[in-house]
Design a protein around this motif. Sequence first.
Motif, PDB file in Angstrom:
ATOM      1  N   GLN A   1      80.285 -74.994  28.742  1.00 28.46           N
ATOM      2  CA  GLN A   1      80.215 -73.441  27.708  1.00 28.46           C
ATOM      3  C   GLN A   1      79.747 -73.829  26.441  1.00 28.46           C
ATOM      4  N   LEU A   2      78.297 -73.495  26.340  1.00 24.18           N
ATOM      5  CA  LEU A   2      77.753 -73.612  24.667  1.00 24.18           C
ATOM      6  C   LEU A   2      77.033 -72.446  24.368  1.00 24.18           C
ATOM      7  N   SER A   3      77.055 -72.622  22.874  1.00 23.81           N
ATOM      8  CA  SER A   3      76.325 -71.395  22.183  1.00 23.81           C
ATOM      9  C   SER A   3      75.399 -71.705  21.354  1.00 23.81           C
TER      10      SER A   3
ATOM     11  N   ASP B   1      83.580 -77.877  24.785  1.00 29.11           N
ATOM     12  CA  ASP B   1      82.065 -78.556  25.046  1.00 29.11           C
ATOM     13  C   ASP B   1      81.242 -78.567  24.026  1.00 29.11           C
ATOM     14  N   GLY B   2      81.141 -77.787  23.049  1.00 32.00           N
ATOM     15  CA  GLY B   2      80.364 -77.743  22.125  1.00 32.00           C
ATOM     16  C   GLY B   2      80.360 -79.087  21.158  1.00 32.00           C
ATOM     17  N   LYS B   3      81.649 -79.500  21.037  1.00 33.05           N
ATOM     18  CA  LYS B   3      81.887 -80.626  20.145  1.00 33.05           C
ATOM     19  C   LYS B   3      81.644 -81.979  21.008  1.00 33.05           C
ATOM     20  N   VAL B   4      81.990 -81.871  22.076  1.00 29.22           N
ATOM     21  CA  VAL B   4      81.741 -83.081  23.134  1.00 29.22           C
ATOM     22  C   VAL B   4      80.227 -83.348  23.178  1.00 29.22           C
ATOM     23  N   MET B   5      79.306 -82.305  23.231  1.00 26.86           N
ATOM     24  CA  MET B   5      77.815 -82.462  23.497  1.00 26.86           C
ATOM     25  C   MET B   5      77.395 -82.941  22.079  1.00 26.86           C
ATOM     26  N   THR B   6      77.974 -82.335  21.074  1.00 31.81           N
ATOM     27  CA  THR B   6      77.352 -82.600  19.749  1.00 31.81           C
ATOM     28  C   THR B   6      77.597 -84.306  19.464  1.00 31.81           C
ATOM     29  N   GLU B   7      78.836 -84.668  19.973  1.00 35.53           N
ATOM     30  CA  GLU B   7      79.049 -86.053  19.783  1.00 35.53           C
ATOM     31  C   GLU B   7      78.136 -86.886  20.302  1.00 35.53           C
ATOM     32  N   ALA B   8      77.979 -86.636  21.907  1.00 35.59           N
ATOM     33  CA  ALA B   8      76.974 -87.284  22.557  1.00 35.59           C
ATOM     34  C   ALA B   8      75.544 -87.371  21.887  1.00 35.59           C
ATOM     35  N   ALA B   9      75.172 -85.987  21.282  1.00 33.36           N
ATOM     36  CA  ALA B   9      73.695 -86.104  20.929  1.00 33.36           C
ATOM     37  C   ALA B   9      73.645 -86.777  19.440  1.00 33.36           C
ATOM     38  N   GLU B  10      74.613 -86.849  18.567  1.00 28.76           N
ATOM     39  CA  GLU B  10      74.732 -87.665  17.536  1.00 28.76           C
ATOM     40  C   GLU B  10      74.573 -89.222  17.731  1.00 28.76           C
ATOM     41  N   TYR B  11      75.506 -89.470  18.877  1.00 26.25           N
ATOM     42  CA  TYR B  11      75.194 -90.962  19.253  1.00 26.25           C
ATOM     43  C   TYR B  11      74.049 -91.265  19.811  1.00 26.25           C
ATOM     44  N   ILE B  12      73.222 -90.553  20.443  1.00 25.42           N
ATOM     45  CA  ILE B  12      71.564 -90.749  20.776  1.00 25.42           C
ATOM     46  C   ILE B  12      70.841 -90.829  19.437  1.00 25.42           C
ATOM     47  N   ILE B  13      71.165 -89.982  18.669  1.00 23.31           N
ATOM     48  CA  ILE B  13      70.303 -89.910  17.371  1.00 23.31           C
ATOM     49  C   ILE B  13      70.677 -91.189  16.646  1.00 23.31           C
ATOM     50  N   GLY B  14      71.754 -91.628  16.547  1.00 24.07           N
ATOM     51  CA  GLY B  14      72.074 -92.597  15.610  1.00 24.07           C
ATOM     52  C   GLY B  14      71.318 -93.821  16.015  1.00 24.07           C
ATOM     53  N   LEU B  15      71.368 -94.071  17.393  1.00 27.12           N
ATOM     54  CA  LEU B  15      71.087 -95.372  17.972  1.00 27.12           C
ATOM     55  C   LEU B  15      69.549 -95.296  17.921  1.00 27.12           C
ATOM     56  N   VAL B  16      68.889 -94.268  18.114  1.00 30.04           N
ATOM     57  CA  VAL B  16      67.494 -94.208  17.889  1.00 30.04           C
ATOM     58  C   VAL B  16      66.916 -94.397  16.309  1.00 30.04           C
ATOM     59  N   GLU B  17      67.719 -93.696  15.517  1.00 31.19           N
ATOM     60  CA  GLU B  17      67.284 -93.949  14.023  1.00 31.19           C
ATOM     61  C   GLU B  17      67.849 -95.052  13.604  1.00 31.19           C
TER      62      GLU B  17
ATOM     63  N   TRP C   1      72.655 -75.847  22.276  1.00 28.47           N
ATOM     64  CA  TRP C   1      73.715 -75.248  21.256  1.00 28.47           C
ATOM     65  C   TRP C   1      73.334 -75.441  19.829  1.00 28.47           C
ATOM     66  N   SER C   2      74.334 -74.914  18.902  1.00 29.97           N
ATOM     67  CA  SER C   2      74.130 -75.043  17.637  1.00 29.97           C
ATOM     68  C   SER C   2      75.249 -75.822  16.934  1.00 29.97           C
ATOM     69  N   GLU C   3      74.994 -76.380  15.703  1.00 28.09           N
ATOM     70  CA  GLU C   3      76.246 -77.045  15.051  1.00 28.09           C
ATOM     71  C   GLU C   3      77.447 -76.134  14.946  1.00 28.09           C
ATOM     72  N   CYS C   4      77.359 -74.753  15.134  1.00 28.74           N
ATOM     73  CA  CYS C   4      78.411 -73.793  14.907  1.00 28.74           C
ATOM     74  C   CYS C   4      79.057 -73.749  16.088  1.00 28.74           C
ATOM     75  N   ASP C   5      78.646 -74.396  17.098  1.00 32.33           N
ATOM     76  CA  ASP C   5      79.591 -74.411  18.241  1.00 32.33           C
ATOM     77  C   ASP C   5      80.636 -75.404  18.417  1.00 32.33           C
ATOM     78  N   THR C   6      81.951 -74.932  17.858  1.00 29.74           N
ATOM     79  CA  THR C   6      83.109 -75.889  17.747  1.00 29.74           C
ATOM     80  C   THR C   6      84.100 -75.561  18.895  1.00 29.74           C
ATOM     81  N   GLY C   7      83.559 -75.039  20.006  1.00 28.45           N
ATOM     82  CA  GLY C   7      84.224 -75.071  21.448  1.00 28.45           C
ATOM     83  C   GLY C   7      84.397 -76.475  21.888  1.00 28.45           C
TER      84      GLY C   7
END
Length: 299
Positions: free
Chosen positions: A231-233, A267-283, A259-265
Amino acid sequence: MKLTSVSKSLRKLRIPAVLFRRLAVAALPLLLLLALATGCSLFERGGSSAISHKIDQEEDVISSNGGVISNLDKLDSFMERGSGSQRIVQYTIEGDPIFIETRYEGGRLELSYDTTEDAFGPREVKTYSCDKLVRTEEKHQLKYSLKGCGEDMGDGDLLTVDFDLGRQDKFEFILKYGFNHRNEINTVNQNLVKDMLDGTVIEISDYGLPVEDRQSIYRKLVLSNYLGEKQLSTSCNLKPYQSYDLTVLINSAERHYAWSECDTGRDGKVMTEAAEYIIGLVEAGDSFLQLPAATGSVK
């Protein structure tokens, strides 16, 4: 608790038969109330389950076929607390649920296995006692193992999460992120795009993600239950705001999330954490570090 045991106790007092019958009839409503309050039954349950079969999508740890495991963090929290209870619902290959109620009782771990809805199982409820539940992570697996369970049950794995990328025929992803999705990590076309924040971007072609990073990202996505329903927004009341767009291609399947950074639900938090993990590895990789710093600013 059985009515017969109460009857025998009354007869030992040598009460006259007529009075005995009156006492038994008068005591029956009270016995029924006591049974409801204490959880014992006046009659045999006929093999019915003592565990609720109503699945709680938010609180139950749910393990389905195909690597979909939701609310795994609930089991970790249960182990950290060392108190209370946590239910696990495991689906069989045929799609039947097996309910496992875990709880701490007197310093030990009690487990009730309910297989009454398993069409190919014994259809019974059994309770076991173990010393502890241990969480261990191996190279490509996360295991929750039972220890000190005795001869009736024996030690074994309660739950296993597999994230071995080598067992997959295909794993690629496209992650767009930042302001207006101007950054992109694309393993399908093998390119990397960096937003310079001045209206321009810099792109690297023939970008290759190291094998160990691909394995690490796959693990993160599996533990984030990326195959489960989310459930993402995409809405956000910030200006400007960062947003994410992730497409995962796994074997013959494709999953898309936005989803956006404003999604604090949840699922939003879990997916943001996963995305930032990927970004951190690549960068943090050599290819990205060789790119020039952004010359513009966020507006």
